[in-house]
Scaffold this active site. Structure first.
Site, PDB file in Angstrom:
ATOM      1  CE1 TYR A  57     -33.546   2.903 121.151  1.00 51.89           C
ATOM      2  CE2 TYR A  57     -34.522   0.545 121.438  1.00 51.89           C
ATOM      3  CZ  TYR A  57     -33.863   1.545 120.210  1.00 51.89           C
ATOM      4  OH  TYR A  57     -33.910   1.253 119.243  1.00 51.89           O
ATOM      5  NE  ARG A 209     -38.698   8.769 112.586  1.00 49.55           N
ATOM      6  CZ  ARG A 209     -37.631   7.793 113.289  1.00 49.55           C
ATOM      7  NH1 ARG A 209     -37.784   7.158 114.207  1.00 49.55           N
ATOM      8  NH2 ARG A 209     -36.550   7.953 112.377  1.00 49.55           N
TER       9      ARG A 209
END
Length: 331
Positions: A57, A209
């Site tokens: 990330y 999401r």
């Protein structure tokens, strides 16, 4: 804060964790570390103990952010990170995997340094490496447990059969895979395997999401660099079809007097006491809304109605684009 056990013999963690990925990449037009740090502060105030990140990330910047945030209060959280997804600096969309023992050791040392900690509570193999037997990768992770660098082992996006093989080498405490009203594939073999083996299941993207919040009505709602623009479920006819599913969540939530996000999270939480979702957000207001889902109780009739409205594979389109689908191991 309500608590749940992470695996049959694992520690107690907050029943709802916090996914930190979006604080650094993928869902944002620009990082806002100040807002993210405020959200992390509030999460700890509210009793959230499970924080989830990964070296990929950023890459790396999300671990650095958490390392900064947790100084002086590391003992208040159960910290999870991951290794195993390899990015190509020349091709932002490309993804590879690496599960070689020497890479695992290199990865854990990097994560420990960035997180500014002496031990990682839960270390996941982010994706299985098809070129390295899972037994070899888990064996290397087991060595790190013996050395005191990590406490518990986790796997992510692997099949039930691969999970069984991994668990025979060293106890696996948690399996992390996408799971929500519109991603229910894991119910066929993954969830039963976790129940049978006494492994916690940690759903990521339990709000589809962000789609299941009802706030996204058009692909234009995404920033130019938001990865969902390239996700099949958010494109063309798929988007229109999936919006009809979202509208069902909105209607059911309105009838119950809760927010769509809270209804969707309550459904995931109701699927088993071994399930610990990690919805992600970098905003305090959404964090508080998500945690309030722990107080939303669904009746058997409500769960049945939601199951009927969102059958397995109800969503149109694949979960990821081609590159990410290629490195999944959940068949």
């Amino acid at each position: 804060m309500k608590m749940r056990q992470l695996g049959h013999k694992g520690p107690l963690v907050s029943a709802l964790g916090l996914g930190c990925m979006g604080m650094s990449e993928f869902y944002t037009a620009g990082m806002d570390d100040k807002a993210s740090l405020a959200t992390l502060d509030r999460a700890l105030e509210l009793g959230v103990t499970l924080l989830d990140t990964a070296d990929v990330y950023g890459p790396y910047t999300n671990e650095i952010l958490l390392g900064k945030a947790l100084q002086g209060r590391r003992d208040r959280v159960f910290l999870a990170t991951k290794f195993g997804i390899v990015r190509d600096a020349n091709n932002p969309q490309a993804r590879g995997t690496n599960g070689r023992p020497e890479y695992i050791r290199q990865s854990v040392e990097g994560s420990l340094k960035r997180l500014q900690t002496e031990v990682i509570d839960l270390y996941y193999q982010h994706r299985a490496d098809p070129d390295v037997p899972i037994e070899e990768s888990v064996g290397a992770m087991s060595d790190l447990v013996r050395e005191g660098k990590i406490r518990y082992l986790g796997m992510s996006e692997i099949s039930a059969s691969t999970l069984e093989r991994a668990h025979k080498v060293h106890p696996i405490s948690a399996l992390q895979t996408e799971y929500s009203l519109w991603s229910r594939d894991v119910e066929e073999s993954i969830l039963p395997a976790c129940q049978r083996l006494g492994i916690a299941f940690v759903p990521y993207s339990p709000l589809g999401r962000g789609f299941l919040t009802g706030a996204i009505r058009s692909p234009d709602d995404f920033a130019a660099n938001d990865f969902r623009r390239n996700n099949p479920r958010f494109q063309g006819e798929n988007f229109a079809k999936n919006l009809q599913l979202v509208d069902k969540v909105v209607a059911m939530a309105s009838e119950k007097g809760v927010k769509p996000s809270q209804l969707a999270l309550a459904w995931v939480l109701a699927q088993g006491e071994n399930i610990v979702p990690i919805p992600g957000t970098k905003r305090t207001i959404y964090l508080e809304e998500n945690i309030a889902a722990l107080d939303v109780i669904l009746s058997e009739a409500e769960i049945a109605a939601m199951d009927a409205a969102f059958p397995v594979r109800a969503a149109a389109g694949e979960r990821y684009g081609t590159e990410m689908m290629r490195i999944l191991n959940n068949a």
